[in-house]
Design an enzyme around this catalytic site. Structure first.
Site, short mmCIF file in Angstrom:
data_model
loop_
_atom_site.label_atom_id
_atom_site.label_comp_id
_atom_site.label_asym_id
_atom_site.label_seq_id
_atom_site.Cartn_x
_atom_site.Cartn_y
_atom_site.Cartn_z
CD GLU A 1 -2.35 1.52 2.72
OE1 GLU A 1 -1.69 1.24 3.73
OE2 GLU A 1 -3.48 2.02 2.77
CG ASP B 1 -6.32 4.47 2.18
OD1 ASP B 1 -7.18 5.31 1.84
OD2 ASP B 1 -6.04 4.22 3.37
CD GLU C 1 -6.20 2.42 7.34
OE1 GLU C 1 -5.93 2.82 6.20
OE2 GLU C 1 -5.41 1.74 8.02
CD GLN D 1 -6.91 0.23 4.13
OE1 GLN D 1 -5.96 0.94 3.84
NE2 GLN D 1 -6.89 -0.59 5.15
O1 LIG Z 1 -1.69 3.89 7.36
C1 LIG Z 1 -2.43 3.26 6.60
O2 LIG Z 1 -3.13 3.80 5.75
C2 LIG Z 1 -2.51 1.83 6.68
O3 LIG Z 1 -3.37 1.24 6.05
C3 LIG Z 1 -1.55 1.12 7.51
O4 LIG Z 1 -1.75 -0.22 7.37
#
Ligand SMILES: O=C(O)C(=O)CO
Length: 260
Positions: A141, A176, A238, A202
């Site tokens: 990531e 993310d 998240e 995410q």
């Molecule tokens: O800091 C983040 O975005 C994470 O997903 C760490 O795993």
């Protein structure tokens, strides 16, 4: 409809960690993720997960001493033994939860340092090879430098090129949207381009990292876009709730109860 996973490291902090499984299930989530389960016995984590009818979407491999600032070993030259140990530590938790993917953190290192790049390539390939017989994917990531200054993997294009070059079937991208918007922007076009290599997504609002219900990005559009792109993986929540977690779930109501 996206399948959302409550992130139990950031959400439901009103109750102790082991009680967050029940809180997430009661709020209508069918899946969860978290950063690290390692303070608790693997069978207890499995019991809380399955006892609440939940699916484990993701968790991270051990990162080293988090409080001291460590953020993984993969890109750190001379830390290969620690990386190997982290895989062994994570395995019982993967087995207890039935998770299908683990996040391999890169660590604090310089993306322009050839030794760090070589260490990262070696670690990623080794982790994928080690976890493949257990039916596990490895995800990497990119993380924005504002949240984690000095983090090695801070570029989605580098991650994409590495995954495409290594061509390891169980190596995927953890996308993310919050980090992508901060690092590069142009989120929809990057999702469209990188969808074939994405193993986990995410979300959070930008710039606050709170509920995905406003600010810089139009999440309802992005959720529809994930459906249009045929994404059938999990979407990890998240984010840091602005207040009480449950009070901030208005955005999630239309999706609550979706099967995992
Ligand atoms: O800091 C983040 O975005 C994470 O997903 C760490 O795993």
């Amino acid at each position: 409809m996206p399948r959302f996973a409550a992130n139990l490291s950031m959400m439901f902090n009103e109750v102790p960690f082991l009680d967050r499984f029940e809180a997430a299930a009661k709020a209508g989530f069918a899946a969860v993720e978290f950063l690290f389960p390692y303070e608790y016995p693997a069978d207890e984590i499995g019991k809380r997960l399955h006892g609440n009818g939940l699916t484990q979407a993701l968790f991270n491999l051990p990162p080293g001493d988090w409080k001291a600032g460590e953020r993984g070993f993969a890109a750190r030259p001379d830390h290969f033994a620690a990386l190997q140990q982290s895989l062994t530590t994570a395995l019982p938790y993967a087995q207890a939860t039935g998770v299908k993917r683990l996040h391999l953190m890169a660590g604090i290192a310089d993306l322009n340092d050839p030794k760090a790049v070589a260490a990262f390539r070696k670690s990623v390939a080794h982790a994928a090879e080690f976890l493949a017989p257990h039916g596990l994917d490895v995800v990497i990531e990119p993380i924005n430098p504002r949240n984690v200054p000095g983090y090695f993997l801070n570029d989605f294009l580098f991650a994409r090129d590495l995954i495409n070059e290594l061509r390891i079937p169980n190596l995927k991208l953890q996308f993310d949207i919050y980090h992508c918007q901060i690092i590069h922007g142009d989120v929809t076009m990057r999702l469209r381009e990188m969808m074939p290599i994405i193993g986990h997504i995410q979300i959070a609002s930008i710039p606050s990292r709170n509920e995905p219900d406003g600010e810089e990005l139009n999440y309802p559009f992005l959720f529809e876009e994930l459906d249009r792109l045929g994404y059938d993986g999990f979407v990890g929540c998240e984010y840091n709730p602005r207040g009480n977690t449950t009070d901030g779930l208005a955005w999630f109501r239309p999706y609550a109860g979706a099967k995992s």
